[in-house]
Design a protein around this motif. Structure first.
Motif, PDB file in Angstrom:
ATOM      1  N   ASN A  37       0.858  -1.177   0.000  1.00 42.48           N
ATOM      2  CA  ASN A  37       0.000   0.000   0.000  1.00 42.48           C
ATOM      3  C   ASN A  37       0.904   1.241   0.000  1.00 42.48           C
ATOM      4  O   ASN A  37       1.162   1.827   1.027  1.00 42.48           O
ATOM      5  CB  ASN A  37      -0.899  -0.049   1.237  1.00 42.48           C
ATOM      6  CG  ASN A  37      -1.899   1.068   1.246  1.00 42.48           C
ATOM      7  OD1 ASN A  37      -2.096   1.754   0.248  1.00 42.48           O
ATOM      8  ND2 ASN A  37      -2.529   1.279   2.381  1.00 42.48           N
ATOM      9  N   GLU A  38       1.402   1.602  -1.182  1.00 43.34           N
ATOM     10  CA  GLU A  38       2.414   2.658  -1.310  1.00 43.34           C
ATOM     11  C   GLU A  38       1.800   3.937  -1.869  1.00 43.34           C
ATOM     12  O   GLU A  38       0.822   3.881  -2.603  1.00 43.34           O
ATOM     13  CB  GLU A  38       3.490   2.231  -2.335  1.00 43.34           C
ATOM     14  CG  GLU A  38       4.331   1.047  -1.935  1.00 43.34           C
ATOM     15  CD  GLU A  38       5.555   1.441  -1.138  1.00 43.34           C
ATOM     16  OE1 GLU A  38       5.613   2.572  -0.629  1.00 43.34           O
ATOM     17  OE2 GLU A  38       6.447   0.587  -1.023  1.00 43.34           O
ATOM     18  N   ASP A  39       2.430   5.053  -1.560  1.00 44.32           N
ATOM     19  CA  ASP A  39       2.153   6.275  -2.319  1.00 44.32           C
ATOM     20  C   ASP A  39       2.971   6.136  -3.590  1.00 44.32           C
ATOM     21  O   ASP A  39       4.186   5.975  -3.532  1.00 44.32           O
ATOM     22  CB  ASP A  39       2.605   7.513  -1.536  1.00 44.32           C
ATOM     23  CG  ASP A  39       1.700   7.763  -0.338  1.00 44.32           C
ATOM     24  OD1 ASP A  39       0.504   7.438  -0.442  1.00 44.32           O
ATOM     25  OD2 ASP A  39       2.194   8.251   0.691  1.00 44.32           O
ATOM     26  N   LEU A  40       2.298   6.192  -4.747  1.00 47.55           N
ATOM     27  CA  LEU A  40       2.987   5.877  -5.998  1.00 47.55           C
ATOM     28  C   LEU A  40       3.834   7.042  -6.495  1.00 47.55           C
ATOM     29  O   LEU A  40       3.421   8.188  -6.443  1.00 47.55           O
ATOM     30  CB  LEU A  40       1.960   5.505  -7.075  1.00 47.55           C
ATOM     31  CG  LEU A  40       0.994   4.382  -6.704  1.00 47.55           C
ATOM     32  CD1 LEU A  40       0.178   3.983  -7.924  1.00 47.55           C
ATOM     33  CD2 LEU A  40       1.711   3.185  -6.123  1.00 47.55           C
ATOM     34  N   ASP A  41       5.043   6.705  -6.920  1.00 46.12           N
ATOM     35  CA  ASP A  41       5.884   7.683  -7.610  1.00 46.12           C
ATOM     36  C   ASP A  41       6.828   6.904  -8.522  1.00 46.12           C
ATOM     37  O   ASP A  41       6.656   5.699  -8.706  1.00 46.12           O
ATOM     38  CB  ASP A  41       6.623   8.599  -6.618  1.00 46.12           C
ATOM     39  CG  ASP A  41       7.550   7.825  -5.677  1.00 46.12           C
ATOM     40  OD1 ASP A  41       8.080   6.781  -6.088  1.00 46.12           O
ATOM     41  OD2 ASP A  41       7.752   8.278  -4.535  1.00 46.12           O
ATOM     42  N   ALA A  42       7.835   7.572  -9.066  1.00 46.89           N
ATOM     43  CA  ALA A  42       8.708   6.937 -10.055  1.00 46.89           C
ATOM     44  C   ALA A  42       9.453   5.727  -9.488  1.00 46.89           C
ATOM     45  O   ALA A  42       9.911   4.874 -10.233  1.00 46.89           O
ATOM     46  CB  ALA A  42       9.702   7.958 -10.600  1.00 46.89           C
ATOM     47  N   ARG A  43       9.569   5.643  -8.160  1.00 48.37           N
ATOM     48  CA  ARG A  43      10.305   4.528  -7.558  1.00 48.37           C
ATOM     49  C   ARG A  43       9.420   3.592  -6.743  1.00 48.37           C
ATOM     50  O   ARG A  43       9.908   2.602  -6.205  1.00 48.37           O
ATOM     51  CB  ARG A  43      11.434   5.079  -6.660  1.00 48.37           C
ATOM     52  CG  ARG A  43      12.563   5.714  -7.465  1.00 48.37           C
ATOM     53  CD  ARG A  43      13.451   6.569  -6.576  1.00 48.37           C
ATOM     54  NE  ARG A  43      14.180   5.778  -5.598  1.00 48.37           N
ATOM     55  CZ  ARG A  43      15.361   5.203  -5.837  1.00 48.37           C
ATOM     56  NH1 ARG A  43      15.921   5.341  -7.009  1.00 48.37           N
ATOM     57  NH2 ARG A  43      15.971   4.512  -4.906  1.00 48.37           N
ATOM     58  N   HIS A  44       8.143   3.912  -6.599  1.00 50.13           N
ATOM     59  CA  HIS A  44       7.259   3.077  -5.786  1.00 50.13           C
ATOM     60  C   HIS A  44       5.998   2.693  -6.552  1.00 50.13           C
ATOM     61  O   HIS A  44       5.341   3.554  -7.131  1.00 50.13           O
ATOM     62  CB  HIS A  44       6.873   3.802  -4.495  1.00 50.13           C
ATOM     63  CG  HIS A  44       8.047   4.069  -3.622  1.00 50.13           C
ATOM     64  ND1 HIS A  44       8.769   5.237  -3.718  1.00 50.13           N
ATOM     65  CD2 HIS A  44       8.647   3.312  -2.675  1.00 50.13           C
ATOM     66  CE1 HIS A  44       9.764   5.186  -2.838  1.00 50.13           C
ATOM     67  NE2 HIS A  44       9.713   4.035  -2.199  1.00 50.13           N
ATOM     68  N   GLU A  45       5.688   1.406  -6.515  1.00 46.37           N
ATOM     69  CA  GLU A  45       4.529   0.876  -7.220  1.00 46.37           C
ATOM     70  C   GLU A  45       3.796  -0.044  -6.248  1.00 46.37           C
ATOM     71  O   GLU A  45       4.430  -0.672  -5.393  1.00 46.37           O
ATOM     72  CB  GLU A  45       5.052   0.139  -8.468  1.00 46.37           C
ATOM     73  CG  GLU A  45       4.080  -0.582  -9.334  1.00 46.37           C
ATOM     74  CD  GLU A  45       2.970   0.278  -9.910  1.00 46.37           C
ATOM     75  OE1 GLU A  45       2.092   0.673  -9.135  1.00 46.37           O
ATOM     76  OE2 GLU A  45       2.939   0.490 -11.135  1.00 46.37           O
ATOM     77  N   HIS A  46       2.464  -0.105  -6.341  1.00 47.32           N
ATOM     78  CA  HIS A  46       1.724  -0.954  -5.396  1.00 47.32           C
ATOM     79  C   HIS A  46       1.880  -2.445  -5.716  1.00 47.32           C
ATOM     80  O   HIS A  46       1.678  -3.301  -4.866  1.00 47.32           O
ATOM     81  CB  HIS A  46       0.242  -0.582  -5.382  1.00 47.32           C
ATOM     82  CG  HIS A  46      -0.380  -0.585  -6.744  1.00 47.32           C
ATOM     83  ND1 HIS A  46      -0.602  -1.738  -7.458  1.00 47.32           N
ATOM     84  CD2 HIS A  46      -0.787   0.436  -7.528  1.00 47.32           C
ATOM     85  CE1 HIS A  46      -1.134  -1.424  -8.625  1.00 47.32           C
ATOM     86  NE2 HIS A  46      -1.252  -0.117  -8.695  1.00 47.32           N
ATOM     87  N   THR A  47       2.235  -2.746  -6.970  1.00 44.74           N
ATOM     88  CA  THR A  47       2.416  -4.138  -7.383  1.00 44.74           C
ATOM     89  C   THR A  47       3.776  -4.259  -8.045  1.00 44.74           C
ATOM     90  O   THR A  47       4.057  -3.508  -8.977  1.00 44.74           O
ATOM     91  CB  THR A  47       1.316  -4.528  -8.392  1.00 44.74           C
ATOM     92  OG1 THR A  47       0.045  -4.318  -7.773  1.00 44.74           O
ATOM     93  CG2 THR A  47       1.444  -5.992  -8.812  1.00 44.74           C
ATOM     94  N   PHE A  48       4.614  -5.125  -7.547  1.00 44.03           N
ATOM     95  CA  PHE A  48       5.927  -5.310  -8.167  1.00 44.03           C
ATOM     96  C   PHE A  48       6.384  -6.751  -7.964  1.00 44.03           C
ATOM     97  O   PHE A  48       5.589  -7.592  -7.529  1.00 44.03           O
ATOM     98  CB  PHE A  48       6.936  -4.276  -7.637  1.00 44.03           C
ATOM     99  CG  PHE A  48       7.152  -4.292  -6.148  1.00 44.03           C
ATOM    100  CD1 PHE A  48       6.232  -3.718  -5.285  1.00 44.03           C
ATOM    101  CD2 PHE A  48       8.285  -4.888  -5.596  1.00 44.03           C
ATOM    102  CE1 PHE A  48       6.433  -3.732  -3.902  1.00 44.03           C
ATOM    103  CE2 PHE A  48       8.500  -4.902  -4.215  1.00 44.03           C
ATOM    104  CZ  PHE A  48       7.567  -4.318  -3.382  1.00 44.03           C
ATOM    105  N   HIS A  49       7.603  -7.044  -8.318  1.00 37.42           N
ATOM    106  CA  HIS A  49       8.080  -8.428  -8.265  1.00 37.42           C
ATOM    107  C   HIS A  49       9.376  -8.540  -7.470  1.00 37.42           C
ATOM    108  O   HIS A  49      10.193  -7.618  -7.506  1.00 37.42           O
ATOM    109  CB  HIS A  49       8.298  -8.964  -9.686  1.00 37.42           C
ATOM    110  CG  HIS A  49       7.036  -8.982 -10.483  1.00 37.42           C
ATOM    111  ND1 HIS A  49       6.502  -7.840 -11.038  1.00 37.42           N
ATOM    112  CD2 HIS A  49       6.187  -9.997 -10.776  1.00 37.42           C
ATOM    113  CE1 HIS A  49       5.376  -8.152 -11.646  1.00 37.42           C
ATOM    114  NE2 HIS A  49       5.160  -9.444 -11.512  1.00 37.42           N
ATOM    115  N   GLN A  50       9.498  -9.636  -6.772  1.00 39.69           N
ATOM    116  CA  GLN A  50      10.733  -9.907  -6.044  1.00 39.69           C
ATOM    117  C   GLN A  50      11.206 -11.308  -6.401  1.00 39.69           C
ATOM    118  O   GLN A  50      10.427 -12.142  -6.862  1.00 39.69           O
ATOM    119  CB  GLN A  50      10.478  -9.884  -4.529  1.00 39.69           C
ATOM    120  CG  GLN A  50      10.343  -8.497  -3.941  1.00 39.69           C
ATOM    121  CD  GLN A  50      10.318  -8.532  -2.424  1.00 39.69           C
ATOM    122  OE1 GLN A  50       9.926  -9.519  -1.818  1.00 39.69           O
ATOM    123  NE2 GLN A  50      10.750  -7.444  -1.807  1.00 39.69           N
TER     124      GLN A  50
END
Ligand SMILES: [Zn+2]
Length: 352
Positions: free
Chosen positions: A208-221
């Motif tokens: 549950n992120e505030d979205l910006d160029a470096r933060h996305e609510h869905t990503f991969h690890q």
């Protein structure tokens, strides 16, 4: 439409009734009744001709619109209930079709994950995909975050309305570490046979992120888990340095600094030498020559114990690396949101 002339109104009713039965709807426009009405115009007293003609034209127009509406309906695909479960007995001709491959290309994350997997396969790792919905037990409890542990707040993710048997909500995992307990337990027999546990856990994670160029609510690890006798932090750093050098196809330097995670002890944050400027400083590394990439550490004894492994006999390491971060650095991608955007101009740059 209401027609003032009772005869035109009656014929309009007849023709509209017939339209429903006609196979070829355009035939209604050639109906003899319509032609007869047009033929009648010259026989009428001059004062009536204009009004009569106007009503016939209106009738013809109404029929044309009805025909067009029918055609549109016939060409539209059947509505699909996307929430319905797929019926395996659906006849072949009615099954949903996948788009053919020549209409699309692989997503850059899929391509890059294969590169990552290939490097770790060559180092003897096996891979298991992580779950996209998990429970409190795997997200926190097995990872040494007991109930009420303040570090739980660092993982603000999404939860379901539905609950498990203990009344706890299911969780969209905030990290691939949710799989640690499962693979430690699953591969525990390896240790008894004198073989290490070496597993890579790629998967999709949510925050549950505030979205910006470096933060996305869905990503991969991709999580790495390695356990054997006599494993120490030097093995961890050497493994990851080897991976990074292979992935970026150049000698990468790493440096670590102490960090805190409940499920590793000691824990580190790892930075790598900037693959763009070889530590000279550039906009990608904010002119520092180094880029912080991921968290890692030695698996906490409690995490090993939760999987039935004796921490006095065996030790191991784990990391959780963001795939997007890694790929962004490889290609100089400036905004993490591009990956999930579905923008063709972004995706086409990676299609071969
Ligand atoms: Zn740089």
């Amino acid at each position: 439409m209401n027609y003032a002339n009772p005869r035109i109104a009656a014929i309009a009713g007849q023709l509209k009734g017939r339209l429903d039965e006609l196979e070829n709807k355009t035939d209604i426009l050639k109906a003899t009744e319509l032609k007869a009405l047009y033929a009648e115009i010259p026989t009428l007293p001059p004062a009536e001709r204009a009004g009569f003609g106007k009503e016939i034209n209106a009738l013809k127009q109404e029929l044309e619109q009805l025909v067009a509406a029918h055609q549109e309906q016939a060409e539209a695909p059947d509505p699909v209930d996307v929430t319905a479960p797929f019926d395996v007995n659906t006849p072949a001709g009615k099954q949903p079709r996948l788009l053919t491959a020549d209409q699309g290309s692989r997503h850059p994350l899929t391509t890059e994950l294969e590169v990552v997997l290939d490097i770790f396969y060559r180092m003897g790792f096996t891979a298991i995909e992580s779950r996209q919905l998990d429970d409190d037990y795997h997200m926190f409890e097995t990872l040494n975050f007991p109930e009420g542990h303040p570090a739980r707040d660092d993982y603000d993710t999404f939860m379901t309305v539905e609950t498990d048997t203990k009344g706890r909500q299911f969780i969209a995992p905030a990290h691939t570490s949710t799989m640690q307990n499962r693979v430690l337990a699953q591969f525990r027999p390896n240790l008894e046979q004198g073989k290490p546990i070496a597993v890579l856990l790629p998967g999709r994670v949510f925050r549950n992120e505030d979205l910006d160029a470096r933060h996305e609510h869905t990503f991969h690890q991709f999580e790495g888990v390695y356990v054997d006798r006599g494993i120490h932090a030097g093995n961890l750093l050497a493994t990851f340095k080897t991976f990074l050098s292979e992935y970026y196809r150049q000698d990468i330097e790493i440096k670590s600094q102490p960090f805190y995670f409940p499920f590793t002890e000691p824990s580190f944050e790892l930075a790598l030498s900037c693959p763009f400027c070889q530590k000279q400083g550039c906009h990608i590394c904010s002119h520092t020559g180094w880029i912080e990439l991921l968290g890692m550490g030695m698996i906490h004894p409690n995490v090993l114990k939760a999987a039935g492994i004796d921490p006095n006999e065996f030790t191991g390491f784990a990391w959780g690396c963001g795939l997007e971060r890694l790929v962004m650095m490889k290609y100089g991608i400036e905004d993490i949101r591009h990956f999930e955007s579905g923008k063709l101009d972004f995706l086409k740059q990676f299609s071969k």
